[in-house]
Scaffold this active site. Structure first.
Site, mmCIF file in Angstrom:
data_model
loop_
_atom_site.group_PDB
_atom_site.id
_atom_site.type_symbol
_atom_site.label_atom_id
_atom_site.label_comp_id
_atom_site.label_asym_id
_atom_site.label_seq_id
_atom_site.Cartn_x
_atom_site.Cartn_y
_atom_site.Cartn_z
ATOM 1 N N HIS A 127 0.673 -0.621 -0.268
ATOM 2 C CA HIS A 127 -0.060 0.076 0.016
ATOM 3 C C HIS A 127 0.769 1.284 0.349
ATOM 4 O O HIS A 127 0.565 2.663 0.124
ATOM 5 C CB HIS A 127 -0.936 0.001 1.096
ATOM 6 C CG HIS A 127 -1.881 -0.930 1.157
ATOM 7 N ND1 HIS A 127 -2.186 -1.349 2.402
ATOM 8 C CD2 HIS A 127 -2.313 -2.008 -0.172
ATOM 9 C CE1 HIS A 127 -3.448 -2.510 1.784
ATOM 10 N NE2 HIS A 127 -2.806 -2.446 0.271
ATOM 11 N N CYS A 139 2.973 13.996 -15.726
ATOM 12 C CA CYS A 139 3.898 15.858 -15.513
ATOM 13 C C CYS A 139 3.589 16.261 -17.094
ATOM 14 O O CYS A 139 3.867 15.051 -17.921
ATOM 15 C CB CYS A 139 5.557 15.679 -15.308
ATOM 16 S SG CYS A 139 5.184 16.848 -15.686
ATOM 17 N N THR A 203 -3.222 -8.287 10.857
ATOM 18 C CA THR A 203 -4.558 -7.918 10.113
ATOM 19 C C THR A 203 -5.905 -8.418 10.105
ATOM 20 O O THR A 203 -5.865 -9.816 10.458
ATOM 21 C CB THR A 203 -4.055 -8.889 8.273
ATOM 22 O OG1 THR A 203 -5.011 -7.691 7.374
ATOM 23 C CG2 THR A 203 -3.670 -9.171 8.306
HETATM 24 P P1 OAD Z 1 -7.323 -3.489 10.531
HETATM 25 O O1 OAD Z 1 -7.387 -2.029 11.444
HETATM 26 O O2 OAD Z 1 -8.430 -3.739 9.397
HETATM 27 O O3 OAD Z 1 -6.730 -4.861 10.886
HETATM 28 C C1 OAD Z 1 -5.883 -4.713 12.095
HETATM 29 C C2 OAD Z 1 -5.916 -5.752 12.618
HETATM 30 O O4 OAD Z 1 -4.753 -6.099 14.423
HETATM 31 C C3 OAD Z 1 -6.988 -6.540 13.734
HETATM 32 O O5 OAD Z 1 -7.758 -8.141 13.302
HETATM 33 C C4 OAD Z 1 -7.228 -6.593 15.649
HETATM 34 O O6 OAD Z 1 -7.149 -8.146 15.545
HETATM 35 C C5 OAD Z 1 -5.102 -6.960 15.469
HETATM 36 N N1 OAD Z 1 -4.057 -6.330 16.485
HETATM 37 C C6 OAD Z 1 -4.202 -5.451 16.491
HETATM 38 N N2 OAD Z 1 -3.272 -5.320 17.643
HETATM 39 C C7 OAD Z 1 -2.678 -6.508 17.751
HETATM 40 C C8 OAD Z 1 -1.518 -6.640 17.699
HETATM 41 N N3 OAD Z 1 -0.985 -6.014 18.948
HETATM 42 N N4 OAD Z 1 -0.482 -7.838 17.440
HETATM 43 C C9 OAD Z 1 -1.537 -8.373 16.604
HETATM 44 N N5 OAD Z 1 -2.120 -7.223 15.907
HETATM 45 C C10 OAD Z 1 -3.111 -7.142 16.681
HETATM 46 O O7 OAD Z 1 -5.980 -2.917 9.583
HETATM 47 P P2 OAD Z 1 -5.389 -4.062 8.315
HETATM 48 O O8 OAD Z 1 -5.998 -5.174 8.294
HETATM 49 O O9 OAD Z 1 -4.150 -3.527 8.300
HETATM 50 O O10 OAD Z 1 -5.393 -0.200 3.243
HETATM 51 O O11 OAD Z 1 -5.940 -3.308 7.324
HETATM 52 C C11 OAD Z 1 -5.669 -3.682 5.692
HETATM 53 C C12 OAD Z 1 -6.179 -2.502 5.447
HETATM 54 O O12 OAD Z 1 -7.107 -1.539 5.496
HETATM 55 C C13 OAD Z 1 -4.604 -0.745 5.094
HETATM 56 O O13 OAD Z 1 -3.559 -1.803 4.929
HETATM 57 C C14 OAD Z 1 -5.917 -0.018 4.787
HETATM 58 C C15 OAD Z 1 -7.022 -0.443 5.587
HETATM 59 O O14 OAD Z 1 -8.663 -0.041 4.317
HETATM 60 C C16 OAD Z 1 -5.481 1.146 2.232
HETATM 61 O O15 OAD Z 1 -4.582 1.586 3.215
HETATM 62 C C17 OAD Z 1 -4.917 0.909 1.641
#
Ligand code: OAD
Length: 256
Positions: A127, A139, A203
């Site tokens: 990303h 450009c 994730t």
């Molecule tokens: P999310 O905020 O959707 O999910 C975060 C995950 O991390 C959740 O499943 C939590 O349970 C877990 N979590 C929280 N604390 C943690 C820890 N200490 N150790 C391990 N896991 C933990 O974030 P993403 O899955 O990264 O896209 O979101 C995916 C994408 O959605 C992002 O990259 C973004 C967003 O749209 C773009 O920016 C294009």
């Protein structure tokens, strides 16, 4: 990590698969950086930005409609992230890569650059990177002379503007509705297809094509192990789910 986890049969099985794997892929999301102090993507926006929806700001239309607002939102996120340090989970992955050159590929959805800051090499940033910029439009000069204006020459503003053709700089991150960088996605596809083990760390598994890489790895015959303190959309395709955090789980999981 709780003492019970690293003696849990699932943890011991995951370590055995890891030690037997010739090729490992690690797919990370915002939870990977939570213990570094960066809120996960779906945490409520804080402070000034509480009234805005990230899905509205993190779009090309949102930027074109309100370039100064979106630019300043990213400027504030950059400033907040600039002093953030990798956590023990990032360092565990980087150390594993250094001990086993060429064996582990990092594929991240995060734009915070923390895997790279921890020493991970060749991390595939699906990303983009919040600390880099690129031109909003092709450009003017590139259309007529092949010469692309230098972003470094952009006039400081919010957002910076090219003095020659008026083009705006934008953060070099993937916005909602945009395609992922093709070469990076292809390399991630290859890593998912070839790995013997995929660790899916921090994730929710809600966003594609990133989350689809875990499905690809599974279909290609890899073992899929999730590290997440909470349930995710990918739990159903995992062979094992380790209910722990990145910083507490990865240092023990990845040590030789
Ligand atoms: P999310 O905020 O959707 O999910 C975060 C995950 O991390 C959740 O499943 C939590 O349970 C877990 N979590 C929280 N604390 C943690 C820890 N200490 N150790 C391990 N896991 C933990 O974030 P993403 O899955 O990264 O896209 O979101 C995916 C994408 O959605 C992002 O990259 C973004 C967003 O749209 C773009 O920016 C294009």
């Amino acid at each position: 990590m709780t003492a019970s986890l690293d003696t849990h049969p699932d943890f011991l099985q995951a370590r055995a698969w890891l030690q037997a794997a010739q090729r490992v892929a690690v797919l990370t999301g915002a939870g990977m950086s939570a213990e570094s102090g960066i809120p996960t993507f779906r945490d409520a926006q804080t402070g000034l930005w509480a009234r805005f929806d990230p899905a509205e700001l993190a779009t090309e239309d949102g930027f074109r409609a309100q370039p100064e607002l979106v630019w300043n939102w990213y400027a504030e996120r950059r400033a907040a992230m600039a002093h953030v340090e990798p956590n023990a989970g990032h360092y565990a992955i980087a150390a594993y890569q250094q001990r086993h050159p060429g064996r582990l590929t990092v594929i991240t959805q995060n734009v915070d650059g923390l895997h790279q800051k921890a020493g991970s090499t060749d991390a595939l940033a699906l990303h983009g990177n919040i600390f880099q910029d690129r031109w909003l439009d092709l450009c003017f000069h590139a259309r007529h002379s092949g010469r692309v204006c230098a972003p470094a020459r952009a006039q400081p503003d919010s957002p910076p503007r090219c003095p020659d053709c008026g083009n705006l700089l934008r953060p070099d991150v993937v916005w909602f509705g945009e395609s992922l960088p093709p070469e990076t996605l292809h390399a991630a596809d290859q890593a998912a297809q070839r790995c013997d083990l995929m660790l899916v760390v921090g994730t929710s598994g809600e966003v594609y094509p990133a989350a689809g890489l875990a499905h690809q790895a599974r279909r290609a015959g890899a073992k899929v192990v999730i590290v997440n303190p909470h349930a995710s959309d990918l739990d159903s395709i995992a062979h094992l789910v380790l209910r722990g955090t990145a910083a507490q789980t990865l240092p023990t999981l990845l040590c030789d």
